[in-house]
Scaffold this motif. Structure first.
Motif, PDB file in Angstrom:
ATOM      1  N   UNK A  32      30.373  17.665  -9.049  1.00  0.00           N
ATOM      2  CA  UNK A  32      29.899  16.289  -9.138  1.00  0.00           C
ATOM      3  C   UNK A  32      30.326  15.736 -10.479  1.00  0.00           C
ATOM      4  N   UNK A  34      30.764  12.233 -13.122  1.00  0.00           N
ATOM      5  CA  UNK A  34      30.212  10.918 -13.441  1.00  0.00           C
ATOM      6  C   UNK A  34      30.956  10.330 -14.628  1.00  0.00           C
ATOM      7  N   UNK A  36      30.125   7.633 -17.810  1.00  0.00           N
ATOM      8  CA  UNK A  36      29.116   6.898 -18.548  1.00  0.00           C
ATOM      9  C   UNK A  36      29.817   6.002 -19.551  1.00  0.00           C
ATOM     10  N   UNK A  44      24.154   6.288 -23.701  1.00  0.00           N
ATOM     11  CA  UNK A  44      25.110   6.077 -22.604  1.00  0.00           C
ATOM     12  C   UNK A  44      24.405   5.531 -21.364  1.00  0.00           C
ATOM     13  N   UNK A  96      22.206  22.732 -10.828  1.00  0.00           N
ATOM     14  CA  UNK A  96      20.983  22.045 -11.182  1.00  0.00           C
ATOM     15  C   UNK A  96      20.969  21.618 -12.643  1.00  0.00           C
ATOM     16  N   UNK A  97      20.989  20.336 -12.839  1.00  0.00           N
ATOM     17  CA  UNK A  97      20.690  19.787 -14.149  1.00  0.00           C
ATOM     18  C   UNK A  97      21.778  19.842 -15.188  1.00  0.00           C
TER      19      UNK A  97
ATOM     20  N   UNK B  33      16.622  16.077 -20.465  1.00  0.00           N
ATOM     21  CA  UNK B  33      17.764  16.723 -21.105  1.00  0.00           C
ATOM     22  C   UNK B  33      17.844  16.297 -22.568  1.00  0.00           C
ATOM     23  N   UNK B  98      16.010  17.300 -11.140  1.00  0.00           N
ATOM     24  CA  UNK B  98      17.120  18.153 -11.533  1.00  0.00           C
ATOM     25  C   UNK B  98      17.635  18.962 -10.349  1.00  0.00           C
ATOM     26  N   UNK B  99      17.030  18.719  -9.196  1.00  0.00           N
ATOM     27  CA  UNK B  99      17.405  19.509  -8.020  1.00  0.00           C
ATOM     28  C   UNK B  99      18.642  18.931  -7.348  1.00  0.00           C
ATOM     29  N   UNK B 101      21.786  15.792  -7.532  1.00  0.00           N
ATOM     30  CA  UNK B 101      22.599  15.164  -8.552  1.00  0.00           C
ATOM     31  C   UNK B 101      22.144  13.741  -8.784  1.00  0.00           C
ATOM     32  N   UNK B 102      21.226  13.608  -9.687  1.00  0.00           N
ATOM     33  CA  UNK B 102      20.724  12.279 -10.002  1.00  0.00           C
ATOM     34  C   UNK B 102      21.319  11.769 -11.296  1.00  0.00           C
ATOM     35  N   UNK B 103      21.528  10.482 -11.313  1.00  0.00           N
ATOM     36  CA  UNK B 103      21.977   9.814 -12.512  1.00  0.00           C
ATOM     37  C   UNK B 103      20.997  10.050 -13.650  1.00  0.00           C
ATOM     38  N   UNK B 104      21.534  10.322 -14.820  1.00  0.00           N
ATOM     39  CA  UNK B 104      20.697  10.503 -15.999  1.00  0.00           C
ATOM     40  C   UNK B 104      20.599   9.181 -16.756  1.00  0.00           C
ATOM     41  N   UNK B 106      19.672   7.536 -20.303  1.00  0.00           N
ATOM     42  CA  UNK B 106      19.628   7.958 -21.699  1.00  0.00           C
ATOM     43  C   UNK B 106      18.748   7.048 -22.547  1.00  0.00           C
TER      44      UNK B 106
END
Lengths: 111, 115
Positions: A32, A34, A36, A44, A96-97, B33, B98-99, B101-104, B106
């Motif tokens: 995956x 992305x 930013x 970001x 994950x994460x 994070x 976090x399980x 794919x989620x947008x983070x 900031x």
């Protein structure tokens, strides 16, 4: 260990033209990706993403292309606008994460 | 607030002192994070929390760095006996989960300067 690389620290483009930002990765388990965008003194912000089952994702003026065999992705911005001037970070995630970021490319769009 | 907030926005400290950085994630976001960005460098992953637990601490650069998260919300990043090379912008992000794919999202970051 730089798993995500953006080899161009800066890019300058004329307004109205296409901006192409490149990103390479080494971990074949990444699935995956992305992009930013970051303005000075701000965190970001998410721009666009793509999963490994696709090779293209488009959102308005922004298109991300993924070439899994080359472990390469790119962000196309067309037409470029002065407000697009920012630092663009490529990011990749395996599971994950955990997300790894590139060093960023500073885009300058000249009027 | 609607976004991720971090405090302080700027911190200047002397070498050898301890510092504590705070992150308030978006309400309801279970994943949190920490990253840091040194001058001219990209975003360096430090640690990831899912709820209150930290399944991935691989990015912490040394044992002087620690982080905790309580109540599944606020997180603090502590740097003990700061060194000049710790100078950087420390960014916190949160995502819905976090399980998947989620947008983070900031926060604005904390700029740490170690003299």
């Amino acid at each position: 260990d730089q798993q995500v690389k953006q080899n161009s620290p800066s890019l300058s483009v004329q307004e109205g033209r296409i901006s192409i930002l490149n990103c390479d990765y080494t971990n074949s388990m990444f699935d995956y990706f992305l992009w930013y965008k970051k303005y000075p003194a701000e965190g970001p912000t998410f721009l666009i993403s793509i999963s490994s089952i696709k090779d293209k994702n488009e959102d308005g003026r922004f298109t991300v292309f993924l070439n899994k065999s080359a472990k390469h992705l790119s962000l196309h911005i067309v037409p470029s606008q002065p407000g697009d001037s920012a630092v663009y970070f490529c990011a990749a995630s395996e599971s994950l994460g955990d997300m790894r970021f590139g060093a960023g490319t500073r885009l300058t769009v000249k009027p | 607030g609607a976004g991720v907030s971090q405090s302080p926005s700027n911190k200047v400290t002397e070498k050898g002192k301890d510092v504590e950085l705070r992150c308030d994630p978006i309400s309801g976001h279970t994943a949190l994070y920490w990253y840091r960005q040194s001058l001219g460098q990209g975003l360096e992953f430090l640690i990831y929390f899912q709820g209150n637990s930290a399944p991935d601490k691989s990015g912490l650069p040394s044992d002087r760095f620690s982080a905790e998260r309580t109540g599944g919300s606020v997180s603090t990043l502590t740097i003990q006996r700061t060194q000049q090379e710790d100078s950087a912008v420390y960014l916190c992000a949160s995502s819905l989960s976090g399980v998947t794919y989620n947008e983070q999202f900031f926060g604005p970051g904390t700029r740490l300067t170690v003299l």
